[in-house]
Design an enzyme around this catalytic site. Structure first.
Site, short mmCIF file in Angstrom:
data_model
loop_
_atom_site.label_atom_id
_atom_site.label_comp_id
_atom_site.label_asym_id
_atom_site.label_seq_id
_atom_site.Cartn_x
_atom_site.Cartn_y
_atom_site.Cartn_z
N GLU A 112 10.00 -27.71 37.00
CA GLU A 112 10.27 -27.67 38.44
C GLU A 112 11.67 -27.15 38.72
O GLU A 112 12.66 -27.66 38.17
CB GLU A 112 10.08 -29.07 39.04
CG GLU A 112 10.32 -29.08 40.57
CD GLU A 112 9.78 -30.30 41.28
OE1 GLU A 112 9.12 -31.15 40.65
OE2 GLU A 112 10.02 -30.39 42.50
N GLU A 157 7.77 -38.03 34.32
CA GLU A 157 8.97 -37.21 34.45
C GLU A 157 9.99 -37.60 33.38
O GLU A 157 10.30 -38.78 33.22
CB GLU A 157 9.61 -37.41 35.84
CG GLU A 157 8.72 -36.90 36.96
CD GLU A 157 9.39 -37.05 38.34
OE1 GLU A 157 10.58 -37.43 38.42
OE2 GLU A 157 8.69 -36.80 39.34
N LYS A 163 0.84 -37.93 34.31
CA LYS A 163 2.06 -37.12 34.22
C LYS A 163 3.28 -38.02 34.37
O LYS A 163 3.29 -38.91 35.24
CB LYS A 163 2.08 -36.03 35.31
CG LYS A 163 3.38 -35.21 35.34
CD LYS A 163 3.25 -33.91 36.12
CE LYS A 163 3.37 -34.07 37.62
NZ LYS A 163 4.67 -34.59 38.08
N ASP A 167 0.06 -38.77 38.69
CA ASP A 167 1.47 -39.08 38.43
C ASP A 167 1.66 -40.57 38.18
O ASP A 167 1.12 -41.41 38.91
CB ASP A 167 2.32 -38.72 39.67
CG ASP A 167 3.03 -37.40 39.51
OD1 ASP A 167 3.17 -36.91 38.37
OD2 ASP A 167 3.46 -36.85 40.54
N ASP A 214 3.01 -37.95 43.05
CA ASP A 214 3.70 -39.01 43.79
C ASP A 214 4.41 -38.42 45.01
O ASP A 214 5.01 -39.15 45.81
CB ASP A 214 4.64 -39.83 42.90
CG ASP A 214 5.74 -39.01 42.28
OD1 ASP A 214 5.75 -37.77 42.45
OD2 ASP A 214 6.61 -39.60 41.60
N SER A 215 4.30 -37.08 45.18
CA SER A 215 4.75 -36.46 46.44
C SER A 215 3.92 -36.99 47.61
O SER A 215 4.26 -36.76 48.77
CB SER A 215 4.63 -34.93 46.36
OG SER A 215 3.35 -34.55 45.92
O1 KIV Z 1 4.42 -35.04 42.89
C1 KIV Z 1 4.20 -33.82 42.87
O2 KIV Z 1 3.64 -33.24 43.81
C2 KIV Z 1 4.64 -33.07 41.70
C3 KIV Z 1 4.56 -31.57 41.77
C4 KIV Z 1 5.61 -31.03 42.62
C5 KIV Z 1 4.54 -30.95 40.43
O3 KIV Z 1 5.08 -33.62 40.75
#
Ligand code: KIV
Length: 273
Positions: free
Chosen positions: A189, A122, A120, A90, A51-52
Site C-alpha cells: 500500500e 498488517e 489478512k 482483515d 477493516d476500511s
Molecule cells: O482495509 C482495506 O480496505 C485494505 C485495503 C486498502 C487493501 O486493507
C-alpha cells in the site's frame, strides 16, 4: 484458456498460477451482501472484507476501533453473496499483535464464524510468529506492507511510505520474511512504484498494489472509492469509475419531490381493494 477464465472458484493456488502466467489479479473490498454479489458477478478474483469498513461503513476516522465481532459480521454478510471470488478477511487491530496464540484464536473465530477463505494481517517481521501459528492451523494468510493504516498513530500521516532507502530495504526484507513464512500474497500500500516493482520481482508469491504503481501482480481498491460514493477521499492513486454520490443524491431528491407533489405513488403503484 487463461487462468482467470478457467477458474470456477478462485483459490490461493489460482492467484499463484496467475502470477506465473503474467495475468493481473483483481481485488476489491466489500462489506455487505448486495454489493458483494455484484462484485463477485463482475468477475473480481479476490474480495477483501477490509477493516476500511471502519471508515466507509461506520464513519470512524481510523481503522483502529474495528473489533473482531464487527469484522465477522461484515464477513458473514459478504460470504453469503460470494460464489467465485477468494474471500479474504482483515484481522482487526489488537487481535493478533499480542501473541501468536491470540492471533490463532482470532483467525479461527473469523474462519469458523464467517466462512471466509483467508485472513489478512498488517506488518512484517514483528508479526511473523503470529502468521506462522495461524498457518499451522491451515488458514491461508495474506500479508500487508507499506502504509499500514492500523499503525496510523505510530506514523502520524497517511503519506507515501518507504521513500528512503533504509525503509525500502526493510520493506523488501519484510516481504521476503512473509513469503518464507508461507503467506500466499502480499498487499503493498502506497509505496513508490519502483520499490513495488523490486518487491514483485523478488517474490514468487503475488503482490497486490494500492497506490503502488502498475508493476505489481494485481490491484486492489476500496469499492466505495471506485464507485464514487466516498467523495471526500481523493488520493492520487484512485481512479473513480462512477460518480454514484451525485446519482444517488439526484435520485433521492427526485423521490422527495415526487412524494411532496403527490406524484408518488401513482395509480399503477397502488393496490385496489
Ligand atoms: O482495509 C482495506 O480496505 C485494505 C485495503 C486498502 C487493501 O486493507
Amino acid at each position: 484458456m487463461s487462468v482467470y477464465g478457467a477458474a470456477r472458484k478462485v483459490t490461493t493456488n489460482t492467484l499463484q498460477e496467475m502470477k506465473r502466467a503474467g495475468e493481473k489479479i483483481t481485488m476489491l473490498t466489500a462489506y455487505d451482501y448486495s454489493l458483494a454479489k455484484l462484485v463477485d458477478k463482475a468477475g473480481v478474483d479476490v474480495i477483501l472484507v477490509g477493516d476500511s469498513a471502519s471508515n466507509v461503513m461506520a464513519g470512524q476516522v481510523t481503522t483502529v476501533p474495528m473489533t473482531l465481532d464487527h469484522m465477522i459480521y461484515h464477513a458473514q454478510c459478504v460470504q453469503r453473496a460470494v460464489d467465485r471470488a477468494l474471500l479474504v478477511v482483515d484481522m482487526p487491530f489488537g487481535t493478533y499483535q499480542g501473541n501468536s496464540r491470540q492471533a490463532l484464536e482470532s483467525a479461527i473465530r473469523i474462519m469458523k464464524e464467517s466462512e471466509g477463505h483467508a485472513v489478512k494481517l498488517e506488518g512484517g517481521a514483528e508479526i511473523v510468529e503470529s502468521i506462522q501459528r495461524i498457518l499451522t492451523a491451515g488458514i491461508p494468510v495474506m500479508g500487508h506492507l507499506g502504509l499500514t493504516p492500523q499503525s496510523i498513530y505510530k506514523f502520524g500521516t497517511y503519506s507515501v511510505r518507504a521513500k528512503d532507502e533504509e525503509e525500502a530495504e526493510k520493506l523488501i526484507a519484510d516481504a521476503k520474511i512473509l513469503e518464507e513464512a508461507g503467506c500466499f500474497a502480499i498487499v503493498l500500500e502506497k509505496i513508490p512504484k519502483e520499490l513495488a516493482q523490486r518487491v514483485t520481482q523478488a517474490l514468487s508469491i503475488p503482490t497486490i498494489g494500492i497506490g503502488a504503481g502498475p508493476d505489481v501482480d494485481g490491484q486492489v481498491l476500496v469499492l466505495h472509492d471506485l464507485l464514487g460514493i466516498t467523495m471526500d477521499f481523493s488520493p492520487r492513486f484512485l481512479r473513480r469509475y462512477l460518480n454514484l454520490a451525485e446519482s444517488i443524491e439526484t435520485a433521492i431528491k427526485q423521490y422527495c419531490d415526487d412524494v411532496r407533489s403527490n406524484d408518488f405513488p401513482n395509480a399503477e403503484e397502488s393496490y385496489s381493494s
